[in-house]
Scaffold this motif. Structure first.
Motif, mmCIF file in Angstrom:
data_model
loop_
_atom_site.group_PDB
_atom_site.id
_atom_site.type_symbol
_atom_site.label_atom_id
_atom_site.label_comp_id
_atom_site.label_asym_id
_atom_site.label_seq_id
_atom_site.Cartn_x
_atom_site.Cartn_y
_atom_site.Cartn_z
ATOM 1 N N ASP A 43 0.880 -1.167 0.000
ATOM 2 C CA ASP A 43 0.000 0.000 0.000
ATOM 3 C C ASP A 43 0.917 1.216 0.000
ATOM 4 O OD1 ASP A 43 -1.839 2.001 0.437
ATOM 5 O OD2 ASP A 43 -2.463 1.287 2.415
ATOM 6 N N ASP A 44 0.727 2.102 -0.944
ATOM 7 C CA ASP A 44 1.623 3.250 -1.067
ATOM 8 C C ASP A 44 1.121 4.476 -0.301
ATOM 9 O OD1 ASP A 44 4.011 4.338 -1.903
ATOM 10 O OD2 ASP A 44 3.175 5.148 -3.753
ATOM 11 N N SER A 45 0.262 4.252 0.692
ATOM 12 C CA SER A 45 -0.252 5.384 1.462
ATOM 13 C C SER A 45 0.798 5.866 2.468
ATOM 14 C CB SER A 45 -1.525 4.993 2.206
ATOM 15 O OG SER A 45 -1.209 4.100 3.260
ATOM 16 N N SER A 46 0.613 7.076 2.914
ATOM 17 C CA SER A 46 1.524 7.663 3.894
ATOM 18 C C SER A 46 1.504 6.875 5.204
ATOM 19 C CB SER A 46 1.133 9.114 4.141
ATOM 20 O OG SER A 46 1.952 9.694 5.123
ATOM 21 N N ALA A 47 0.326 6.446 5.629
ATOM 22 C CA ALA A 47 0.211 5.685 6.871
ATOM 23 C C ALA A 47 0.949 4.346 6.767
ATOM 24 C CB ALA A 47 -1.257 5.447 7.211
ATOM 25 N N SER A 48 0.835 3.703 5.628
ATOM 26 C CA SER A 48 1.520 2.425 5.416
ATOM 27 C C SER A 48 3.039 2.614 5.431
ATOM 28 C CB SER A 48 1.086 1.808 4.095
ATOM 29 O OG SER A 48 1.793 0.617 3.855
ATOM 30 N N ARG A 49 3.505 3.647 4.753
ATOM 31 C CA ARG A 49 4.958 3.924 4.745
ATOM 32 C C ARG A 49 5.472 4.208 6.150
ATOM 33 N NH1 ARG A 49 3.529 6.857 0.124
ATOM 34 N NH2 ARG A 49 3.754 8.819 1.245
ATOM 35 N N THR A 50 4.689 4.937 6.934
ATOM 36 C CA THR A 50 5.090 5.240 8.314
ATOM 37 C C THR A 50 5.171 3.961 9.138
ATOM 38 O OG1 THR A 50 4.091 7.430 8.192
ATOM 39 C CG2 THR A 50 4.459 6.532 10.395
ATOM 40 N N HIS A 53 8.204 2.006 8.080
ATOM 41 C CA HIS A 53 9.394 2.704 8.589
ATOM 42 C C HIS A 53 9.622 2.373 10.063
ATOM 43 C CE1 HIS A 53 12.295 5.964 9.054
ATOM 44 N NE2 HIS A 53 11.635 6.302 10.146
ATOM 45 N N GLN A 90 10.751 4.717 -3.026
ATOM 46 C CA GLN A 90 10.886 5.212 -1.649
ATOM 47 C C GLN A 90 12.314 4.945 -1.168
ATOM 48 O OE1 GLN A 90 8.572 6.923 0.129
ATOM 49 N NE2 GLN A 90 7.384 6.903 -1.772
#
Length: 114
Positions: A43-50, A53, A90
């Motif tokens: 999922d390339d959403s900001s929440a998923s990336r966070t 991370h 990313q």
């Protein structure tokens, strides 16, 4: 002159030791974090990336020791999932996966095979 008493320390006696946590089973943190990472879907959403991370940071900072209850197959599964989750555009996350790979292979002294 007033006498100061430390909490938990009787006057004139040595301070009492704080209760210690029972020793954690080696590899338990890895298994918990690995399960959380494996449960994620690309999922390339900001929440998923966070979330990715934070999980990568926790995995990198986990205290590992060679032969410490982490199976090579589990490391392989984790790294494959991390590579599936991280979009190649990313750069910071790609760097984190590389750092995790290096950290796990070196710390756990796992062989690389082709």
């Amino acid at each position: 002159m007033a006498t100061v008493q430390m909490a938990g320390s009787p006057l004139g006696g040595p301070p009492r030791e704080a209760p210690r946590e029972p020793p954690r089973e080696q590899g338990a943190g890895f298994r918990r974090l690995s399960a959380r990472l494996r449960a994620l879907r690309p999922d390339d959403s900001s929440a998923s990336r966070t979330e990715i991370h934070l999980l990568l940071d926790q995995l990198i900072s986990e205290n590992y020791s060679a032969g410490g209850g982490v199976a090579p197959e589990d490391v392989s599964t984790l790294l494959v999932q991390a590579c599936r989750l991280v979009p190649l555009n990313q750069n910071h996350l790609v760097s984190k996966v590389s750092q995790l790979t290096h950290h796990l292979l070196n710390t756990l002294q796992l062989p690389m095979s082709g």
